[in-house]
Design an enzyme around this catalytic site. Structure first.
Site, PDB file in Angstrom:
ATOM      1  N   TYR A  95       0.824  -1.207   0.000  1.00 41.48           N
ATOM      2  CA  TYR A  95       0.000   0.000   0.000  1.00 41.48           C
ATOM      3  C   TYR A  95       0.860   1.259   0.000  1.00 41.48           C
ATOM      4  O   TYR A  95       0.784   2.075   0.919  1.00 41.48           O
ATOM      5  CB  TYR A  95      -0.954  -0.001   1.200  1.00 41.48           C
ATOM      6  CG  TYR A  95      -1.673  -1.317   1.350  1.00 41.48           C
ATOM      7  CD1 TYR A  95      -2.610  -1.718   0.400  1.00 41.48           C
ATOM      8  CD2 TYR A  95      -1.381  -2.192   2.391  1.00 41.48           C
ATOM      9  CE1 TYR A  95      -3.239  -2.947   0.494  1.00 41.48           C
ATOM     10  CE2 TYR A  95      -1.999  -3.422   2.486  1.00 41.48           C
ATOM     11  CZ  TYR A  95      -2.926  -3.795   1.533  1.00 41.48           C
ATOM     12  OH  TYR A  95      -3.545  -5.019   1.618  1.00 41.48           O
ATOM     13  N   TYR A  99     -13.011  -6.582   4.725  1.00 42.36           N
ATOM     14  CA  TYR A  99     -11.771  -6.660   3.949  1.00 42.36           C
ATOM     15  C   TYR A  99     -11.511  -8.126   3.638  1.00 42.36           C
ATOM     16  O   TYR A  99     -11.501  -8.970   4.537  1.00 42.36           O
ATOM     17  CB  TYR A  99     -10.578  -6.076   4.721  1.00 42.36           C
ATOM     18  CG  TYR A  99      -9.310  -6.256   3.940  1.00 42.36           C
ATOM     19  CD1 TYR A  99      -8.987  -5.383   2.911  1.00 42.36           C
ATOM     20  CD2 TYR A  99      -8.479  -7.346   4.167  1.00 42.36           C
ATOM     21  CE1 TYR A  99      -7.860  -5.587   2.139  1.00 42.36           C
ATOM     22  CE2 TYR A  99      -7.349  -7.560   3.392  1.00 42.36           C
ATOM     23  CZ  TYR A  99      -7.043  -6.675   2.379  1.00 42.36           C
ATOM     24  OH  TYR A  99      -5.940  -6.891   1.609  1.00 42.36           O
ATOM     25  N   ASP A 102     -14.612 -16.015   5.901  1.00 44.05           N
ATOM     26  CA  ASP A 102     -13.201 -15.680   5.679  1.00 44.05           C
ATOM     27  C   ASP A 102     -12.526 -15.656   7.051  1.00 44.05           C
ATOM     28  O   ASP A 102     -12.585 -14.671   7.773  1.00 44.05           O
ATOM     29  CB  ASP A 102     -13.129 -14.312   4.985  1.00 44.05           C
ATOM     30  CG  ASP A 102     -11.700 -13.834   4.787  1.00 44.05           C
ATOM     31  OD1 ASP A 102     -10.774 -14.448   5.353  1.00 44.05           O
ATOM     32  OD2 ASP A 102     -11.518 -12.829   4.074  1.00 44.05           O
ATOM     33  N   LYS A 109      -2.856 -16.898   6.456  1.00 41.29           N
ATOM     34  CA  LYS A 109      -2.050 -16.215   7.474  1.00 41.29           C
ATOM     35  C   LYS A 109      -1.400 -17.155   8.493  1.00 41.29           C
ATOM     36  O   LYS A 109      -0.350 -17.706   8.225  1.00 41.29           O
ATOM     37  CB  LYS A 109      -2.912 -15.156   8.165  1.00 41.29           C
ATOM     38  CG  LYS A 109      -3.224 -13.972   7.253  1.00 41.29           C
ATOM     39  CD  LYS A 109      -3.801 -12.829   8.013  1.00 41.29           C
ATOM     40  CE  LYS A 109      -4.225 -11.677   7.137  1.00 41.29           C
ATOM     41  NZ  LYS A 109      -3.173 -10.736   6.812  1.00 41.29           N
TER      42      LYS A 109
HETATM   43  N1  PMP Z   1      -9.054 -11.878   4.167  1.00 38.38           N
HETATM   44  C1  PMP Z   1      -8.789 -11.282   5.326  1.00 38.38           C
HETATM   45  C2  PMP Z   1      -9.832 -11.274   6.397  1.00 38.38           C
HETATM   46  C3  PMP Z   1      -7.556 -10.675   5.538  1.00 38.38           C
HETATM   47  O1  PMP Z   1      -7.295 -10.069   6.699  1.00 38.38           O
HETATM   48  C4  PMP Z   1      -6.586 -10.740   4.514  1.00 38.38           C
HETATM   49  C5  PMP Z   1      -5.196 -10.135   4.680  1.00 38.38           C
HETATM   50  N2  PMP Z   1      -5.115  -9.005   5.425  1.00 38.38           N
HETATM   51  C6  PMP Z   1      -6.918 -11.377   3.311  1.00 38.38           C
HETATM   52  C7  PMP Z   1      -8.141 -11.948   3.181  1.00 38.38           C
HETATM   53  C8  PMP Z   1      -5.932 -11.444   2.173  1.00 38.38           C
HETATM   54  O2  PMP Z   1      -4.871 -12.288   2.469  1.00 38.38           O
HETATM   55  P1  PMP Z   1      -3.464 -12.140   1.726  1.00 38.38           P
HETATM   56  O3  PMP Z   1      -2.885 -10.845   2.147  1.00 38.38           O
HETATM   57  O4  PMP Z   1      -2.691 -13.334   2.170  1.00 38.38           O
HETATM   58  O5  PMP Z   1      -3.745 -12.180   0.253  1.00 38.38           O
END
Ligand code: PMP
Length: 684
Positions: free
Chosen positions: A273, A401, A502, A531
């Site tokens: 970013y 997000y 998610d 993650k």
């Molecule tokens: N979903 C959520 C809830 C996230 O917090 C994130 C990463 N911050 C993502 C998807 C995307 O994951 P990545 O950065 O590994 O592509």
């Protein structure tokens, strides 16, 4: 002043000789004009001098060999035993963190520029129940010189030590052979001489490491009379003169090299970013261990971010690194098209054991965003296969997000999210308001009213509802009520929509439950993981789906149109398996509870400070929501420079989500830093 050189000297077994090597190197470096400090980090076998002072025998040798050098022992223990045992016998604790602090203080005080650190025994000598000498050396980013007693068995010992050092990212700069006895006379002696002569050549070739010299055997060196002793030291330091010069030569620890890294980074590398044109200087991390990230200049920063949710077990966890190394030795990667392998299968079995009920099929992908793409495709293909082509929209929440790829962006908050720029380009999805029912407040049926209305009006178009369960992360660090999630599940069932959860950020214990959806006792149709799946070691994500979803997609020979090159990467799967082992011990529960209590207590004072809109804590997540966007650069600088902590706020949020293994003291450093920043107005 010359560049600081830190040189660790360690034996390849526990035999004597390291001290002589260290002392001779100190003398050789002094002869080259360096300001020398010889340190024994942990000295066991100390004895009391007539005046009652505890003497460190190795330090006495340094003084004898090179009286002009400074010397010190950081920890002195009486028992002539391994440091962990000698410390335990005195009811004391030695830790890498403590040694590091003592060393920094010693360095500051001495002003030396050539610092020798002599190990206690070999690299794997234990310092305490968990840490070894290698752990200490590994966090110093120093050069390593191996002391190899030249005798039968030397090759094996030396090569194992070289491998152990390299396995921890320490490239030894050479070894010195130490002749600990004079060869016997006659034929026996001939063989011994041949062994001695061969050892160095083999170690050098097989270990790809230069021999820096061979120290001769001097019988009774320490007991010689002053004149002969002096001559012996002169000779030994002469042997090491070239080695000392090589150790002083420019190396990766140089300021110029460090500056060039930061310059190149700023000019050529994109950070998350950001714009390379406007990028502020990054900090250079060289190592990470436990709850700390270590900078090139040796500073330890207590990590409040778990590297964006992923390093849940802290850094440098032996179990994770071992599984990585083991799998790297067997097979780092193989295509998943047509092949399968045990790491993928073992991980799959374990994921299904712990996942919410009803999830039976797994798709491995390489990042969170890609997992979300796959989940969205699954939902759309499922609805098409079931003959419901009108169901082609995804319902998502404001404040959500889900990632940065195009499909994932389309379900992020369309206004306040990071992706408003792409409006009109992204597939148009449907958005429900952010769930306003706080996690810790009373839930009323009104709370999901808007969601119900949307389902009522547009349910026919909706293929799936995607949610971050309980915690909306990067969209605002907002915690909402489990009953909202429960109601969302009911609505999906009522309207023939799939529920995609998610759990990329929330999964693996972060909220106090293994998966956040457990707060609502809800099982999704599709679940995304990422993650912390590998404990933050390597990227991997997984999309879990119900049999019904998989069967739907497979109707009439349908296939899921996705197949990343690195799908089910064996390295990543093996590490993820090891990470699940750590979670399987259940120890995370108490740790997360402890962090929750520490965060509540530590952030409590902020409630009374000006500019604070809200303070909330759930599991190992603590959030300060400010009334206005914060000054990120100023805050980060304050946190690093004034408190030695790593906290990276965004927008109106200053938040903490430390590794589960963080100690009470380290956690307190984080919360004290946050309180200080707000109280003293550093966020403005
Ligand atoms: N979903 C959520 C809830 C996230 O917090 C994130 C990463 N911050 C993502 C998807 C995307 O994951 P990545 O950065 O590994 O592509």
């Amino acid at each position: 002043m010359a560049e600081l050189r830190l040189i660790c000297v360690c034996g390849t077994d526990t035999g004597v000789g390291k001290t002589v090597l260290c002392a001779a190197l100190a003398r050789a470096a002094h002869a080259l004009g360096r300001g020398v400090l010889a340190v024994k980090p942990v000295q066991t076998g100390c004895y009391e001098a007539p005046g009652g002072e505890l003497l460190a025998p190795d330090v006495e040798v340094y003084r004898q060999a090179c009286p002009q050098a400074q010397s010190a022992a950081l920890v002195t223990l009486r028992a002539p035993a391994s440091p962990h045992l000698a410390a335990r016998l005195e009811g004391r604790d030695i830790s890498v963190a403590g040694l590091n602090l003592d060393l920094r203080a010693c360095l500051d005080q001495s002003g030396a520029d050539f610092v020798l650190l002599e190990g206690a025994g070999g690299l794997l000598t234990p310092l305490n129940e968990e840490e070894s000498l290698l752990d200490f050396f590994a966090c110093l980013d120093a050069s390593l010189v191996l002391a190899v007693p030249n005798r039968l068995g030397a090759i094996n010992h030396a090569l194992l030590s070289i491998e152990a050092a390299r396995g921890r990212g320490i490239e030894p700069c050479g070894f010195v052979l130490l002749n600990a006895s004079a060869p016997a006379s006659g034929r026996e002696g001939d063989l011994e001489r041949r062994i001695h002569g061969d050892n160095g050549a083999i170690i050098s070739r097989r270990g790809a490491l230069p021999c820096l010299g061979e120290l001769p055997f001097v019988p009774g060196l320490l007991a010689l009379d002053a004149r002969r002793r002096e001559r012996a030291w002169e000779k030994a330091s002469g042997v090491l003169s070239a080695a000392a010069a090589a150790l002083c030569a420019p190396c990766r620890a140089d300021t110029a090299y460090a500056a060039s890294i930061l310059d190149f980074d700023r000019e050529h590398l994109w950070h998350p970013y950001s714009s390379p044109a406007l990028q502020p200087r990054a900090y250079e991390a060289v190592r990470a261990r436990g709850a700390s990230i270590i900078l090139r200049d040796g500073r330890f920063l207590v990590d409040g971010m778990s590297s964006w949710w992923c390093a849940a077990h802290g850094y440098g966890r032996a179990e994770l690194l071992q599984s990585l190394r083991g799998q790297a030795g067997r097979m780092p990667h193989v295509m998943f098209g047509g092949f399968t392998h045990a790491p993928a299968v073992d991980l799959g079995r374990r994921l299904l054991e712990i996942a919410p009920a009803g999830l039976e099929k797994i798709f491995y992908a390489d990042s969170g965003s890609v997992a979300v793409e796959v989940a969205l495709k699954m939902a759309l293909q499922y609805q098409m296969a079931l003959g419901r082509p009108e169901k082609k929209r995804i319902l998502a929440l404001r404040g959500a997000y889900h990632g940065d790829t195009l499909g994932a962006m389309s379900v992020c908050d369309p206004v306040n999210g990071m992706h408003s720029l792409f409006q009109g380009v992204l597939p148009e999805q449907i958005f429900a308001p952010r769930p306003e029912c706080r996690f810790d407040a009373l839930y009323t049926s009104q709370s999901a009213q808007e969601l119900e209305n949307i389902f009522k009006v547009r349910g026919r178009e909706i293929a799936a509802l995607i949610l971050e369960p309980i915690v909306q992360g990067a969209g605002g660090m907002w915690f909402y009520h489990p009953d909202y999630l429960y109601r969302a599940r009911e609505l999906c069932l009522e309207h023939g929509c799939l529920l995609i959860l998610d759990e990329i950020a929330t999964g693996f214990g972060r909220t106090g439950r293994l998966f956040a959806c457990e707060w609502a006792r809800v099982s999704p149709d599709i679940m995304c993981l990422g993650k912390a799946l590998t404990g933050g070691v390597i990227t991997l994500s997984a999309v879990l789906a119900s049999d019904a979803v998989a069967e739907g997609i497979s109707r009439r020979g349908g296939i899921l149109m996705h197949g990343p090159t690195f799908m089910a990467n064996p390295l990543a799967c093996a590490v993820a398996g090891a990470s699940l082992d750590i979670l399987g011990s259940g120890e995370w529960r108490d740790r997360v509870l402890g962090i929750e209590a520490g965060l509540r207590l530590g952030l409590e004072p902020c409630k009374g400070f000006g500019g604070v809109a809200d303070v909330r804590v759930l599991g190992a997540i603590g959030v300060l929501e400010m009334e206005r966007p914060v000054n990120v650069q100023r805050l980060v600088r304050y946190f690093v420079e004034e408190h030695g902590v790593w906290i990276r706020p965004f927008n109106r949020l200053i938040y903490l989500m430390p590794p589960y293994i963080i100690s009470k003291e380290e956690l307190a450093r984080l919360t004290v830093a946050v309180c200080g920043a707000v109280r003293e107005g550093w966020w403005i």
